[in-house]
Motif scaffolding. Structure first.
Motif, PDB file in Angstrom:
ATOM      1  N   LYS A   1      20.980  49.099 -18.698  1.00 16.67           N
ATOM      2  CA  LYS A   1      22.243  49.228 -19.431  1.00 16.67           C
ATOM      3  C   LYS A   1      22.504  50.674 -19.867  1.00 16.67           C
ATOM      4  CE  LYS A   1      22.207  44.415 -20.926  1.00 16.67           C
ATOM      5  NZ  LYS A   1      22.255  43.956 -19.594  1.00 16.67           N
ATOM      6  N   ILE A   2      22.283  51.588 -18.894  1.00 16.64           N
ATOM      7  CA  ILE A   2      22.522  53.021 -19.096  1.00 16.64           C
ATOM      8  C   ILE A   2      23.807  53.378 -18.358  1.00 16.64           C
ATOM      9  CG2 ILE A   2      21.645  55.348 -18.572  1.00 16.64           C
ATOM     10  CD1 ILE A   2      18.813  54.097 -18.528  1.00 16.64           C
ATOM     11  N   ASP A   3      24.635  54.182 -18.962  1.00 12.85           N
ATOM     12  CA  ASP A   3      25.836  54.679 -18.296  1.00 12.85           C
ATOM     13  C   ASP A   3      25.395  55.646 -17.189  1.00 12.85           C
ATOM     14  OD1 ASP A   3      28.192  55.891 -17.480  1.00 12.85           O
ATOM     15  OD2 ASP A   3      28.814  56.488 -19.495  1.00 12.85           O
ATOM     16  N   SER A   4      25.617  55.289 -15.935  1.00  4.87           N
ATOM     17  CA  SER A   4      25.120  56.105 -14.817  1.00  4.87           C
ATOM     18  C   SER A   4      25.797  57.465 -14.705  1.00  4.87           C
ATOM     19  CB  SER A   4      25.238  55.344 -13.497  1.00  4.87           C
ATOM     20  OG  SER A   4      26.592  55.089 -13.184  1.00  4.87           O
ATOM     21  N   THR A   5      26.899  57.675 -15.435  1.00  7.57           N
ATOM     22  CA  THR A   5      27.494  59.021 -15.412  1.00  7.57           C
ATOM     23  C   THR A   5      26.569  60.037 -16.082  1.00  7.57           C
ATOM     24  OG1 THR A   5      28.784  58.631 -17.426  1.00  7.57           O
ATOM     25  CG2 THR A   5      29.882  58.184 -15.308  1.00  7.57           C
ATOM     26  N   ILE A   6      25.624  59.539 -16.861  1.00 14.23           N
ATOM     27  CA  ILE A   6      24.610  60.440 -17.429  1.00 14.23           C
ATOM     28  C   ILE A   6      23.865  61.136 -16.293  1.00 14.23           C
ATOM     29  CG2 ILE A   6      22.408  60.510 -18.680  1.00 14.23           C
ATOM     30  CD1 ILE A   6      23.591  58.274 -20.483  1.00 14.23           C
ATOM     31  N   TYR A   7      23.533  60.388 -15.249  1.00 16.30           N
ATOM     32  CA  TYR A   7      22.850  60.986 -14.090  1.00 16.30           C
ATOM     33  C   TYR A   7      23.757  61.979 -13.377  1.00 16.30           C
ATOM     34  CZ  TYR A   7      19.861  56.833 -14.539  1.00 16.30           C
ATOM     35  OH  TYR A   7      19.039  55.848 -15.002  1.00 16.30           O
ATOM     36  N   VAL A   8      25.003  61.591 -13.179  1.00 17.04           N
ATOM     37  CA  VAL A   8      25.962  62.419 -12.444  1.00 17.04           C
ATOM     38  C   VAL A   8      26.132  63.774 -13.119  1.00 17.04           C
ATOM     39  CG1 VAL A   8      28.387  62.562 -11.699  1.00 17.04           C
ATOM     40  CG2 VAL A   8      27.148  60.392 -11.501  1.00 17.04           C
ATOM     41  N   ASN A   9      26.026  63.799 -14.446  1.00 18.91           N
ATOM     42  CA  ASN A   9      26.218  65.040 -15.204  1.00 18.91           C
ATOM     43  C   ASN A   9      24.913  65.752 -15.569  1.00 18.91           C
ATOM     44  OD1 ASN A   9      29.107  64.854 -15.346  1.00 18.91           O
ATOM     45  ND2 ASN A   9      28.791  63.134 -16.719  1.00 18.91           N
ATOM     46  N   SER A  10      23.780  65.170 -15.200  1.00 16.85           N
ATOM     47  CA  SER A  10      22.481  65.758 -15.551  1.00 16.85           C
ATOM     48  C   SER A  10      22.152  66.968 -14.703  1.00 16.85           C
ATOM     49  CB  SER A  10      21.363  64.721 -15.379  1.00 16.85           C
ATOM     50  OG  SER A  10      21.407  63.774 -16.390  1.00 16.85           O
ATOM     51  N   ARG A  11      21.369  67.862 -15.303  1.00 16.34           N
ATOM     52  CA  ARG A  11      20.902  69.088 -14.653  1.00 16.34           C
ATOM     53  C   ARG A  11      19.392  69.171 -14.829  1.00 16.34           C
ATOM     54  NH1 ARG A  11      25.318  73.182 -15.180  1.00 16.34           N
ATOM     55  NH2 ARG A  11      27.065  72.060 -16.070  1.00 16.34           N
ATOM     56  N   LEU A  12      18.743  69.897 -13.928  1.00 17.74           N
ATOM     57  CA  LEU A  12      17.310  70.146 -14.124  1.00 17.74           C
ATOM     58  C   LEU A  12      17.081  71.104 -15.273  1.00 17.74           C
ATOM     59  CD1 LEU A  12      15.827  70.501 -10.533  1.00 17.74           C
ATOM     60  CD2 LEU A  12      15.479  68.653 -12.161  1.00 17.74           C
TER      61      LEU A  12
ATOM     62  N   ARG B   1      14.674  61.747 -10.734  1.00 15.96           N
ATOM     63  CA  ARG B   1      13.276  61.514 -11.155  1.00 15.96           C
ATOM     64  C   ARG B   1      13.085  61.946 -12.600  1.00 15.96           C
ATOM     65  NH1 ARG B   1      10.042  58.846 -11.121  1.00 15.96           N
ATOM     66  NH2 ARG B   1       8.159  60.071 -10.982  1.00 15.96           N
ATOM     67  N   MET B   2      13.635  63.098 -12.933  1.00 15.36           N
ATOM     68  CA  MET B   2      13.517  63.607 -14.301  1.00 15.36           C
ATOM     69  C   MET B   2      14.135  62.639 -15.308  1.00 15.36           C
ATOM     70  SD  MET B   2      15.229  67.037 -15.898  1.00 15.36           S
ATOM     71  CE  MET B   2      16.823  66.257 -15.930  1.00 15.36           C
ATOM     72  N   ASN B   3      15.138  61.896 -14.847  1.00 13.20           N
ATOM     73  CA  ASN B   3      15.813  60.927 -15.714  1.00 13.20           C
ATOM     74  C   ASN B   3      15.188  59.538 -15.650  1.00 13.20           C
ATOM     75  OD1 ASN B   3      18.378  61.890 -17.215  1.00 13.20           O
ATOM     76  ND2 ASN B   3      18.380  63.021 -15.281  1.00 13.20           N
ATOM     77  N   GLY B   4      14.017  59.434 -15.021  1.00 17.98           N
ATOM     78  CA  GLY B   4      13.267  58.188 -15.054  1.00 17.98           C
ATOM     79  C   GLY B   4      13.482  57.236 -13.895  1.00 17.98           C
ATOM     80  N   VAL B   5      14.376  57.570 -12.960  1.00 22.85           N
ATOM     81  CA  VAL B   5      14.590  56.679 -11.817  1.00 22.85           C
ATOM     82  C   VAL B   5      13.305  56.655 -10.997  1.00 22.85           C
ATOM     83  CG1 VAL B   5      15.969  56.219  -9.754  1.00 22.85           C
ATOM     84  CG2 VAL B   5      17.070  57.156 -11.814  1.00 22.85           C
ATOM     85  N   ASN B   6      12.843  55.453 -10.694  1.00 21.98           N
ATOM     86  CA  ASN B   6      11.575  55.269  -9.987  1.00 21.98           C
ATOM     87  C   ASN B   6      11.763  55.552  -8.494  1.00 21.98           C
ATOM     88  OD1 ASN B   6       8.954  54.599  -9.354  1.00 21.98           O
ATOM     89  ND2 ASN B   6       9.329  52.395  -9.393  1.00 21.98           N
TER      90      ASN B   6
ATOM     91  N   THR C   1      17.112  67.772  -2.404  1.00 19.28           N
ATOM     92  CA  THR C   1      15.886  67.757  -3.214  1.00 19.28           C
ATOM     93  C   THR C   1      16.206  67.871  -4.694  1.00 19.28           C
ATOM     94  OG1 THR C   1      14.641  68.742  -1.393  1.00 19.28           O
ATOM     95  CG2 THR C   1      13.666  68.927  -3.593  1.00 19.28           C
ATOM     96  N   THR C   2      17.147  68.723  -5.043  1.00 20.46           N
ATOM     97  CA  THR C   2      17.517  68.890  -6.447  1.00 20.46           C
ATOM     98  C   THR C   2      18.121  67.599  -7.000  1.00 20.46           C
ATOM     99  OG1 THR C   2      17.812  71.257  -6.111  1.00 20.46           O
ATOM    100  CG2 THR C   2      18.829  70.310  -8.082  1.00 20.46           C
ATOM    101  N   THR C   3      18.931  66.923  -6.199  1.00 18.86           N
ATOM    102  CA  THR C   3      19.485  65.627  -6.615  1.00 18.86           C
ATOM    103  C   THR C   3      18.355  64.637  -6.893  1.00 18.86           C
ATOM    104  OG1 THR C   3      21.521  65.992  -5.366  1.00 18.86           O
ATOM    105  CG2 THR C   3      20.959  63.704  -5.886  1.00 18.86           C
ATOM    106  N   TYR C   4      17.422  64.549  -5.965  1.00 19.39           N
ATOM    107  CA  TYR C   4      16.255  63.675  -6.121  1.00 19.39           C
ATOM    108  C   TYR C   4      15.516  64.020  -7.421  1.00 19.39           C
ATOM    109  CZ  TYR C   4      11.531  61.877  -5.155  1.00 19.39           C
ATOM    110  OH  TYR C   4      10.316  61.255  -5.239  1.00 19.39           O
ATOM    111  N   ASN C   5      15.280  65.308  -7.647  1.00 21.84           N
ATOM    112  CA  ASN C   5      14.528  65.738  -8.829  1.00 21.84           C
ATOM    113  C   ASN C   5      15.264  65.436 -10.133  1.00 21.84           C
ATOM    114  OD1 ASN C   5      12.347  66.635  -7.339  1.00 21.84           O
ATOM    115  ND2 ASN C   5      13.155  68.699  -7.138  1.00 21.84           N
TER     116      ASN C   5
END
Length: 169
Positions: free
Chosen positions: A35-46, A154-159, A147-151
């Motif tokens: 129940k996480i808003d997936s736009t958090i991932y879309v806007n995340s940075r390393l 991963r940094m956000n906990g996606v398995n 690779t950066t997208t993948y990272n």
């Protein structure tokens, strides 16, 4: 014998884009389950001075669409860089794959010797030949952004694991 430019690039790029699409599917499922808003991932940075995930995908798809288009002598379609959701990023990946599937090996024949010149903003780039352009520009930049997208995910906990990136054999 030299590997044809098409064989060296297009099938591998399509495969990686399909893997990237599956990675995004996995991220969306992860977000939905928790129940996480997936736009958090879309806007995340390393890190603060790097582009967010959305821009990583935009640049990565631009890199291969425009680059392979140049090598094949085809005008690549332009996309607005306005994706704000995983679904919209998935659509961009799908459109990029569709464009690449329209490229035929014969269209890229001889492109290893093609002089390449283009500009990004106010900077001009030149490559003595298409092989150099493919190996030193298109492929490394594309893999950097995937690779950066993948990272970021991963940094956000996606398995995710290596098989998500490379695909299963």
């Amino acid at each position: 014998m030299q590997v044809p430019m098409y064989e060296l690039s297009v099938p591998m790029i399509i495969n990686m884009l399909e893997n990237l699409s599956e990675i995004l599917n996995k991220a969306q499922r992860f977000a939905d389950k928790r129940k996480i808003d997936s736009t958090i991932y879309v806007n995340s940075r390393l890190i603060a001075d790097m582009y967010p995930l959305s821009r990583q995908i935009q640049i990565g798809t631009d890199m291969v669409r425009k680059g392979i288009g140049r090598l094949a002598g085809k005008n690549a379609p332009s996309y607005s860089d306005n994706e704000k959701t995983i679904k919209q990023l998935q659509s961009r990946i799908t459109k990029t794959i569709s464009f690449l599937k329209k490229i035929k090996p014969a269209q890229m024949a001889g492109s290893e010797n093609k002089y390449i010149e283009f500009s990004i903003r106010d900077k001009k780039f030149t490559f003595k030949n298409g092989e150099d352009y493919l190996k030193r520009w298109i492929i490394p930049h594309f893999f950097f952004h995937v690779t950066t997208t993948y990272n970021i995910l991963r940094m956000n906990g996606v398995n995710l694991g290596k098989w998500d990136f490379t695909g299963k054999f």
